[in-house]
Write a protein that holds these residues in place. Sequence first.
Motif, short mmCIF file in Angstrom:
data_model
loop_
_atom_site.label_atom_id
_atom_site.label_comp_id
_atom_site.label_asym_id
_atom_site.label_seq_id
_atom_site.Cartn_x
_atom_site.Cartn_y
_atom_site.Cartn_z
N ALA A 1 0.96 -1.12 7.66
CA ALA A 1 2.23 -0.67 7.09
C ALA A 1 1.96 -0.03 5.74
N VAL A 2 2.42 1.20 5.58
CA VAL A 2 2.19 1.98 4.36
C VAL A 2 3.53 2.51 3.88
N TYR A 3 3.79 2.39 2.59
CA TYR A 3 4.98 3.00 1.99
C TYR A 3 4.63 4.46 1.71
N PRO B 1 -2.79 4.70 10.68
CA PRO B 1 -4.14 4.17 10.87
C PRO B 1 -4.75 3.74 9.55
N THR B 2 -5.52 2.68 9.61
CA THR B 2 -6.16 2.19 8.40
C THR B 2 -7.08 3.23 7.79
N GLY B 3 -7.78 3.97 8.63
CA GLY B 3 -8.63 5.05 8.13
C GLY B 3 -9.70 4.61 7.18
N VAL C 1 0.86 -1.18 0.00
CA VAL C 1 0.00 0.00 0.00
C VAL C 1 0.90 1.23 0.00
N VAL C 2 0.70 2.11 -0.97
CA VAL C 2 1.53 3.30 -1.15
C VAL C 2 0.66 4.54 -0.93
N GLN C 3 1.19 5.49 -0.18
CA GLN C 3 0.48 6.74 0.07
C GLN C 3 1.20 7.88 -0.63
N MET C 4 0.46 8.61 -1.46
CA MET C 4 1.00 9.77 -2.18
C MET C 4 -0.14 10.68 -2.56
N LEU C 5 0.15 11.96 -2.62
CA LEU C 5 -0.84 12.96 -2.99
C LEU C 5 -2.09 12.85 -2.12
N LEU C 6 -1.88 12.55 -0.83
CA LEU C 6 -2.95 12.45 0.16
C LEU C 6 -3.93 11.33 -0.14
N CYS C 7 -3.52 10.36 -0.93
CA CYS C 7 -4.36 9.20 -1.26
C CYS C 7 -3.53 7.93 -1.09
N ARG C 8 -4.22 6.81 -0.95
CA ARG C 8 -3.56 5.53 -0.82
C ARG C 8 -3.93 4.64 -1.99
N TYR C 9 -2.90 3.94 -2.48
CA TYR C 9 -3.07 3.07 -3.64
C TYR C 9 -2.46 1.71 -3.33
N LEU C 10 -3.02 0.70 -3.98
CA LEU C 10 -2.47 -0.65 -3.91
C LEU C 10 -1.65 -0.90 -5.16
N ALA C 11 -0.38 -1.20 -4.98
CA ALA C 11 0.51 -1.46 -6.11
C ALA C 11 0.32 -2.87 -6.63
N GLU C 12 0.64 -3.07 -7.91
CA GLU C 12 0.51 -4.38 -8.53
C GLU C 12 1.69 -5.29 -8.20
N GLN C 13 2.80 -4.71 -7.77
CA GLN C 13 3.98 -5.50 -7.47
C GLN C 13 4.81 -4.76 -6.43
N ALA C 14 5.91 -5.38 -6.03
CA ALA C 14 6.75 -4.78 -5.00
C ALA C 14 7.25 -3.41 -5.43
N LEU D 1 -11.99 -4.39 0.31
CA LEU D 1 -11.67 -5.19 -0.88
C LEU D 1 -10.24 -5.71 -0.84
N HIS D 2 -9.33 -4.97 -0.22
CA HIS D 2 -7.92 -5.34 -0.22
C HIS D 2 -7.45 -5.72 1.17
N ALA D 3 -8.34 -6.31 1.96
CA ALA D 3 -7.98 -6.69 3.33
C ALA D 3 -6.87 -7.73 3.36
N ALA D 4 -6.78 -8.57 2.33
CA ALA D 4 -5.74 -9.61 2.30
C ALA D 4 -4.34 -9.03 2.17
N HIS D 5 -4.22 -7.78 1.74
CA HIS D 5 -2.91 -7.17 1.53
C HIS D 5 -2.53 -6.21 2.64
N ILE D 6 -3.34 -6.12 3.68
CA ILE D 6 -3.01 -5.27 4.82
C ILE D 6 -2.03 -6.02 5.72
N ARG D 7 -0.93 -5.38 6.05
CA ARG D 7 0.04 -5.98 6.95
C ARG D 7 0.26 -5.03 8.13
N THR D 8 0.46 -5.62 9.28
CA THR D 8 0.55 -4.84 10.51
C THR D 8 1.98 -4.52 10.91
N ARG D 9 2.96 -5.03 10.18
CA ARG D 9 4.36 -4.75 10.48
C ARG D 9 5.08 -4.33 9.21
#
Length: 288
Positions: free
Chosen positions: A224-226, A208-210, A161-174, A268-276
């Motif tokens: 964990a957010v990049y 925070p997940t928000g 999960v990447v945060q930029m421009l005050l928004c969060r996005y899910l990346a397709e790869q590392a 929708l993307h709960a499987a990709h949420i990581r806590t560390r």
Amino acid sequence: MCSMPASAGRHWDGSSRITRHHRPVQIAGNSPSRLLRAGQSGRCRQCGNRIDLYQRADQRPIALHPAELATTHVPESCRWHLSSGIAFPHGDGSPWCRIPHVVLCPRRTPLCRPGPRLEAIRRQLAIHTRRLTDTGAFTPSPPPTSSEATDIDTDSPSRPVVQMLLCRYLAEQAVEHIRCVAQTRHRHRCAQPVLTPTNPAGAWRLLPTGPHRAQLTLRDALMAVYDLGHLPYSEQLRWRAQCCPQHAATAYAADLAVAEWQPFDPLLHAAHIRTRPPQPPARQLRGR
């Protein structure tokens, strides 16, 4: 019998010697879209039917059915039209419109109530999917496995999960594997990564997940957010456009692919949420 000499402008058989040079394709500086239409047709991962990829006004991608349909057969909430390469979610006043592929995909639940014409198209696409599957030309994408669901416990998330421009996005790869989408001089997709050692990078943070629709379940959760929010605005725009520094500085560079960011949804993307956050690689001890 003597043969007639060929003229300087023609071959011996009379064909023309004139060779036409291809003109280079460039994107106008005032164009709202940098995406070239050439090569933007693909296949649906669920049914295997052809789709056309376009960008919306907010630069999010959308897959449209390749053919135009009469507006009388399409519900008003499912009508889309194209303007300057951008897809807009409403009609343009003409008797024709485009429709999202998810409405017609035979392996998905339609977003609106389809009429007889749309149901007929869904049946045709279902028959085509069956033929592709029977001949081995198409294999539907498998559902998420348990290994993908536990990816959040690994040290290298495949879809961060990447945060930029005050928004969060899910990346397709590392993060280190996100590739530039611009076109090179040889008309190939750029092979350079977006993350380069010469430019400032983001930082992993626990934020925070928000959630907007899952406040009852994920209100106090941390993830964990990049984070790229501390970078200059121009750098965040470069990441959002998914371009390497060289092509980000070129105003007329065209794109050969759609930026692969997906707006992050906690449900929708709960499987990709990581806590560390991922741990940095351990430094090697000297003398060993």
